[in-house]
Design a protein around this motif. Structure first.
Motif, short mmCIF file in Angstrom:
data_model
loop_
_atom_site.label_atom_id
_atom_site.label_comp_id
_atom_site.label_asym_id
_atom_site.label_seq_id
_atom_site.Cartn_x
_atom_site.Cartn_y
_atom_site.Cartn_z
N TYR A 27 0.83 -1.21 0.00
CA TYR A 27 0.00 0.00 0.00
C TYR A 27 0.87 1.26 0.00
O TYR A 27 0.56 2.23 -0.70
N LEU A 28 1.95 1.24 0.79
CA LEU A 28 2.84 2.39 0.84
C LEU A 28 3.47 2.65 -0.53
O LEU A 28 3.47 3.78 -1.03
N GLY A 29 4.01 1.57 -1.14
CA GLY A 29 4.61 1.72 -2.46
C GLY A 29 3.61 2.10 -3.51
O GLY A 29 3.88 2.96 -4.38
N TYR A 30 2.40 1.51 -3.46
CA TYR A 30 1.36 1.81 -4.44
C TYR A 30 0.92 3.27 -4.33
O TYR A 30 0.68 3.96 -5.33
N TYR A 31 0.85 3.76 -3.08
CA TYR A 31 0.42 5.14 -2.85
C TYR A 31 1.40 6.12 -3.48
O TYR A 31 1.00 7.04 -4.21
N PHE A 32 2.69 5.92 -3.21
CA PHE A 32 3.68 6.83 -3.77
C PHE A 32 3.82 6.65 -5.29
O PHE A 32 4.05 7.62 -6.01
N GLY A 33 3.67 5.40 -5.77
CA GLY A 33 3.71 5.18 -7.21
C GLY A 33 2.55 5.84 -7.93
O GLY A 33 2.69 6.38 -9.03
N PHE A 34 1.36 5.80 -7.30
CA PHE A 34 0.17 6.39 -7.92
C PHE A 34 0.24 7.91 -7.89
O PHE A 34 -0.30 8.60 -8.76
N ARG A 35 0.89 8.47 -6.87
CA ARG A 35 1.02 9.92 -6.78
C ARG A 35 2.06 10.46 -7.77
O ARG A 35 1.99 11.62 -8.16
N LYS A 36 3.01 9.62 -8.14
CA LYS A 36 4.06 10.07 -9.04
C LYS A 36 3.49 10.27 -10.44
O LYS A 36 2.46 9.68 -10.80
N GLN A 37 4.15 11.12 -11.22
CA GLN A 37 3.71 11.36 -12.59
C GLN A 37 3.67 10.05 -13.38
O GLN A 37 4.59 9.23 -13.25
N PRO A 38 2.65 9.83 -14.18
CA PRO A 38 2.61 8.60 -15.00
C PRO A 38 3.73 8.63 -16.05
O PRO A 38 4.33 9.67 -16.33
N TYR A 39 4.01 7.46 -16.60
CA TYR A 39 5.03 7.38 -17.63
C TYR A 39 4.63 8.28 -18.81
O TYR A 39 3.48 8.26 -19.26
N ASP A 40 5.57 9.05 -19.29
CA ASP A 40 5.31 10.00 -20.37
C ASP A 40 5.43 9.29 -21.72
O ASP A 40 6.54 9.02 -22.19
N ASN A 41 4.29 8.99 -22.31
CA ASN A 41 4.30 8.33 -23.61
C ASN A 41 4.63 9.33 -24.71
O ASN A 41 4.15 10.47 -24.69
N PRO A 42 5.41 8.94 -25.71
CA PRO A 42 5.87 9.90 -26.73
C PRO A 42 4.81 10.33 -27.73
O PRO A 42 5.00 11.32 -28.43
N VAL A 43 3.70 9.61 -27.84
CA VAL A 43 2.65 9.97 -28.80
C VAL A 43 1.30 9.97 -28.10
O VAL A 43 1.10 9.30 -27.09
N ARG A 44 0.36 10.77 -28.67
CA ARG A 44 -0.98 10.84 -28.10
C ARG A 44 -1.84 9.69 -28.62
O ARG A 44 -1.60 9.15 -29.69
N THR A 45 -2.85 9.36 -27.84
CA THR A 45 -3.78 8.28 -28.22
C THR A 45 -5.00 8.89 -28.90
O THR A 45 -5.58 9.87 -28.40
N ASN A 46 -5.39 8.33 -30.04
CA ASN A 46 -6.57 8.81 -30.76
C ASN A 46 -7.86 8.53 -29.98
O ASN A 46 -7.93 7.60 -29.17
N GLN A 47 -8.87 9.34 -30.28
CA GLN A 47 -10.17 9.16 -29.63
C GLN A 47 -10.85 7.88 -30.09
O GLN A 47 -11.45 7.16 -29.31
N ILE A 48 -10.75 7.59 -31.39
CA ILE A 48 -11.43 6.43 -31.97
C ILE A 48 -10.40 5.35 -32.24
O ILE A 48 -9.38 5.60 -32.92
N PRO A 49 -10.63 4.13 -31.74
CA PRO A 49 -9.66 3.05 -31.97
C PRO A 49 -9.57 2.68 -33.44
O PRO A 49 -10.56 2.68 -34.17
N ARG A 50 -8.37 2.37 -33.87
CA ARG A 50 -8.12 1.97 -35.25
C ARG A 50 -8.55 0.52 -35.45
O ARG A 50 -8.38 -0.32 -34.57
N GLN A 51 -9.11 0.24 -36.62
CA GLN A 51 -9.50 -1.13 -36.93
C GLN A 51 -8.25 -1.98 -37.18
O GLN A 51 -7.34 -1.57 -37.89
N ILE A 52 -8.22 -3.15 -36.56
CA ILE A 52 -7.06 -4.04 -36.68
C ILE A 52 -7.29 -4.99 -37.84
O ILE A 52 -8.33 -5.66 -37.92
N PRO A 53 -6.35 -5.08 -38.78
CA PRO A 53 -6.53 -6.00 -39.92
C PRO A 53 -6.46 -7.45 -39.46
O PRO A 53 -5.98 -7.77 -38.38
N GLU A 54 -6.93 -8.33 -40.30
CA GLU A 54 -6.91 -9.76 -39.98
C GLU A 54 -5.47 -10.23 -39.88
O GLU A 54 -4.63 -9.94 -40.73
#
Length: 616
Positions: free
Chosen positions: A439-466
């Motif tokens: 709980y202690l580790g989870y609390y501090f981990g949750f308070r910390k900034q999330p991992y900074d992903n290099p690209v943004r996520t689209n609003q609409i999911p892309r269709q995955i080909p077969e």
């Protein structure tokens, strides 16, 4: 140009292993030797009864052996309890450097021990189940000497025999469907004479404890009123039969022999820890190193070159028509960091994997340095349990930060899920240590900034080909698991032998290097698999990477079944249930460990490649 560098790295690894192998005989610091003077008592204690056929340990006095006037059990640590040890005193009277030719252990010669029908049945059953008895003297376990000729030339055979030591001694043996009990024990204790000043009394240290068990019929043991007995000649003596259908009378006797030895106290465990198949370990290491270099070659020749080409093409400022015809992993940049289904469960499993990884790494490294000697009974298991509890803070921190990165909000419930596998096994430790730290580790981990992903996520999911058939999840597990398993399966045999056949395992230098190789191979194969998946425009890599990276656990399960069928003689239901129950826990832990390693390697790889391309 790459070959000399690879050779140098291989030589460095092997030199490092040689150093680790030398340090594996370190004696644990802080354990002081016991000095004995002439005629000082040397206490013989019983540990337990074990059998590789049943896997069920019993305490020494579960069978009707001779008992002292007062039975005293040693206070045991957590590791000894989990190992099934029940260390207790025995009536054997052994004194430093005092010989005993033959002495009756309990009762008088004119009044032998009488075993009831129930006791006789129990002893016969334990003999049939191939039980061994384990004793200790000055914390040294008793061993049975086995001498044999190896496959050598006839002239060499006449000169010397190969010697191996079997841990403990057999309770008895069977011949023509009859049961015979080892009722006479010949103890052979080796001592090292310490250097003292001229006027001081000489001191001795026990450096080896051997036993020669014998079965001698009551009528052949000639004993006087003082309990002194005469052993018959080996050729003319009959063994002591135990008939499970009636009462049996017998005498328990023992003899003590002392021999001087050049072995020093710090090296007295070498007899038990020396393995005759070190060459197989070397073969295992070289095999594993070759596998890792093979994987490194694949990564450097295919992935890195292909990536450089991909990134160069994606970063070209071409016209709009060329941009519309793009294909490959860049197309899914708007979905690659889309949170997966069940983010709480995924982050909790990965947190448990981080907890396991930290515990295993520290335990193997400390044991490799000789800090967890088998002379400290149960120290390895005790250290592993407590480290697992305390590493919960790191598991909780990593799980909390990842859970926030995956847009999770219910962090308290997520923290509860991380250490759940330990709750059933060690409930008190779980509530007292692991849960608060998670709980202690989870609390501090949750308070910390999330991992900074290099690209943004689209609003609409892309269709995955077969997807093609070889991109199936189960096929990926089979493909990804075989190489990491191949890098460590030889060492797995020795680990299984130590666990299920009551052998000592102490070549932690080899084990540490195999663990590093396992980490590298899991990371590399995970990167390869996630790259192929993204090239197929499938952005659902979160769960798939975790599952596929743990594919070697499937092969560990297959090997465990193979080991059960071919190496063990377990035929009863309860021992089989015990074996597969513990095996299931081991496989689950191994899956969490390797899945976590592969996941974080793939996560860093994905962030790295998408940070290198220009996204409009």
């Amino acid at each position: 140009m790459a070959a000399p560098g690879a050779t140098e790295r291989l030589m460095c690894l092997l030199m490092l292993l040689a150093l680790f192998h030398e340090t594996s005989s370190f004696y644990v610091p802080g354990v002081a030797p016991i000095n004995f003077h002439q005629k000082d008592p040397v206490e013989i204690k019983a540990v337990k009864l074990t059998s590789s056929r049943t896997q069920l340990p019993y305490e020494y006095y579960s069978l009707p052996f001779c008992q002292p006037s007062k039975i005293t059990y040693k206070a045991e640590n957590l590791g000894e309890v989990l190992r099934g040890d029940r260390i207790v005193n025995t009536p054997f009277q052994v004194f430093m450097n005092i010989e005993k030719k033959c002495e009756v252990l309990c009762n008088f010669p004119n009044k032998p021990v009488t075993l009831t029908v129930e006791q006789s049945k129990l002893i016969a059953e334990r003999i049939q189940e191939d039980y061994y008895i384990h004793l200790i003297a000055d914390n040294l376990p008793v061993a049975t000497r086995l001498e044999f000729y190896s496959n050598r030339e006839e002239e060499e055979k006449k000169k010397e025999k190969d010697v191996q030591f079997e841990h403990g001694y057999r309770l008895g043996f069977m011949d023509s469907n009859k049961f015979y009990l080892h009722n006479h024990l010949s103890f052979i204790l080796y001592y090292h004479r310490e250097e003292v000043e001229e006027n001081q009394e000489p001191t001795y240290r026990v450096v080896r404890f051997e036993v020669v068990p014998q079965s001698i019929k009551l009528e052949d043991l000639k004993a006087d009123e003082k309990g002194i007995c005469m052993l018959p000649e080996a050729a003319g003596s009959a063994p002591q039969e135990i008939d499970p259908t009636k009462n049996n009378q017998l005498l328990f006797t023992y003899s003590v022999h002392w021999k001087e030895s050049d072995i020093k106290w710090a090296s007295r465990w070498d007899t038990y820890l020396t393995m005759s198949d070190v060459q197989i370990h070397w073969f295992s290491i070289i095999n594993s190193v070759v596998v890792v270099f093979f994987l490194s070659g694949i990564l450097s020749m295919i992935i890195i070159r292909t990536l450089r080409k991909d990134i160069a093409n994606y970063n070209k400022e071409d016209d709009i028509e060329d941009t519309m015809e793009e294909s490959g992993w860049k197309l899914v940049h708007g979905d690659v960091f889309r949170p997966p289904q069940y983010p709480m469960i995924l982050s909790s499993l990965l947190g448990s994997g981080i907890q396991l990884f930290c515990m295993i790494l520290i335990v193997i490294f400390v044991a490799m340095l000789g800090m967890l000697s088998p002379s400290s009974r149960g120290a390895l298991m005790t250290t592993a349990c407590f480290l697992f509890m305390f590493m919960g803070v790191f598991g909780g921190f990593s799980a909390g930060r990842l859970y926030r990165t995956l847009k999770g909000h219910r962090w308290k419930k997520g923290a509860f899920c991380v250490p759940f596998p330990t709750m059933v096994a060690l409930l008190c430790m779980w509530f007292g240590i692991s849960l608060p730290l998670v709980y202690l580790g989870y609390y501090f981990g949750f308070r910390k900034q999330p991992y900074d992903n290099p690209v943004r996520t689209n609003q609409i999911p892309r269709q995955i080909p077969e997807q093609r058939w070889y991109m199936n999840r189960f096929v990926g597990i089979l493909m990804a698991g075989i190489l990491p398993f191949g890098a460590m399966f030889i060492e797995l045999f020795f680990i299984f032998s130590a666990i299920w056949e009551n052998q000592f395992y102490y070549l932690f230098g080899f084990l540490f290097l195999v663990f590093i190789i396992l980490v590298v191979s899991c990371s590399q194969i995970s990167i390869v698999m996630v790259y192929f998946q993204l090239c197929a425009e499938d952005y659902r890599w979160w769960w798939r990477t975790f599952l596929v990276s743990g594919g070697s656990a499937f092969y560990v399960l297959i090997y465990a079944i193979f080991y059960f069928v071919n190496k063990l003689d377990i035929v009863e239901f309860i021992p089989s249930l015990l074996y597969f129950g513990y095996t299931a826990l081991m496989v689950l832990s191994f899956w969490l460990l390797t899945g976590t390693i592969g996941f974080y390697a793939a996560y860093m790889f994905v962030r790295k490649i998408y940070a290198a391309v220009k996204i409009d």
